[in-house]
Motif scaffolding. Structure first.
Motif, PDB file in Angstrom:
ATOM      1  N   LEU A  11       2.247  -4.527  -5.307  1.00  0.00           N
ATOM      2  CA  LEU A  11       2.939  -3.768  -4.271  1.00  0.00           C
ATOM      3  C   LEU A  11       4.421  -4.146  -4.296  1.00  0.00           C
ATOM      4  O   LEU A  11       4.770  -5.336  -4.287  1.00  0.00           O
ATOM      5  CB  LEU A  11       2.346  -4.098  -2.904  1.00  0.00           C
ATOM      6  CG  LEU A  11       3.068  -3.523  -1.680  1.00  0.00           C
ATOM      7  CD1 LEU A  11       3.011  -1.997  -1.693  1.00  0.00           C
ATOM      8  CD2 LEU A  11       2.450  -4.084  -0.409  1.00  0.00           C
ATOM      9  N   THR A  90       3.921   5.393  -7.757  1.00  0.00           N
ATOM     10  CA  THR A  90       2.632   4.816  -7.388  1.00  0.00           C
ATOM     11  C   THR A  90       1.518   5.447  -8.207  1.00  0.00           C
ATOM     12  O   THR A  90       1.361   6.672  -8.231  1.00  0.00           O
ATOM     13  CB  THR A  90       2.362   5.022  -5.887  1.00  0.00           C
ATOM     14  OG1 THR A  90       3.342   4.296  -5.135  1.00  0.00           O
ATOM     15  CG2 THR A  90       0.968   4.541  -5.515  1.00  0.00           C
ATOM     16  N   THR A 119       1.849   0.043  -6.650  1.00  0.00           N
ATOM     17  CA  THR A 119       2.073   0.738  -5.380  1.00  0.00           C
ATOM     18  C   THR A 119       3.504   0.491  -4.930  1.00  0.00           C
ATOM     19  O   THR A 119       3.916  -0.666  -4.799  1.00  0.00           O
ATOM     20  CB  THR A 119       1.099   0.251  -4.306  1.00  0.00           C
ATOM     21  OG1 THR A 119      -0.245   0.454  -4.754  1.00  0.00           O
ATOM     22  CG2 THR A 119       1.314   1.020  -3.003  1.00  0.00           C
ATOM     23  N   SER A 121       5.908   1.137  -1.920  1.00  0.00           N
ATOM     24  CA  SER A 121       5.872   1.529  -0.516  1.00  0.00           C
ATOM     25  C   SER A 121       6.657   0.528   0.315  1.00  0.00           C
ATOM     26  O   SER A 121       6.698  -0.663   0.010  1.00  0.00           O
ATOM     27  CB  SER A 121       4.424   1.601  -0.030  1.00  0.00           C
ATOM     28  OG  SER A 121       4.377   1.860   1.357  1.00  0.00           O
TER      29      SER A 121
END
Length: 122
Positions: A11, A90, A119, A121
């Motif tokens: 992430l 992503t 990912t 974000s």
């Protein structure tokens, strides 16, 4: 047997960076082509970047200078440095290797890894 193993996903916030690795092991004579694909939820798998015949490098149009692929032939490993990541990056990133398993054959074996999730974000 040939194994293709990706690592390095995770992430990251928009604008951040990640470095993916893909290591190939097993019965290998040579790897004429090796590269990265990705698949976002609900979308088809798309090509990201790769080494082709003669070591020529190509990138998908969406990369636009943000990603850099490199290769360590001694380790049968390819890397994907991803900078300026966007939420639309992503996806699950897959490594693909076209492997010649023996000197005696010109046949190439198409091998895929299990994928690593990226990912982007906030």
């Amino acid at each position: 047997q040939v194994q293709v193993v990706e690592s390095g996903g995770g992430l990251v916030q928009p604008g951040g960076s990640l470095r993916l690795s893909c290591a190939v092991s097993g019965s290998i004579f040579s790897i004429p082509a090796m590269g990265w694909y990705r698949q976002a939820p609900g979308k088809q798998r798309e090509w990201v970047a790769g080494f082709g015949s003669g070591g020529i490098i190509n990138y998908g149009d969406f990369v636009k200078g943000r990603f850099t692929i490199s290769r360590d032939n001694a380790k049968n490993t390819v890397y994907l440095q991803m900078n300026s990541l966007k939420p639309e990056d992503t996806a699950v990133y897959y490594c693909n290797a076209q492997i010649r398993v023996a000197r005696a054959t010109q046949e190439l074996k198409d091998c895929w890894g299990q994928g690593t999730q990226v990912t982007v974000s906030s």
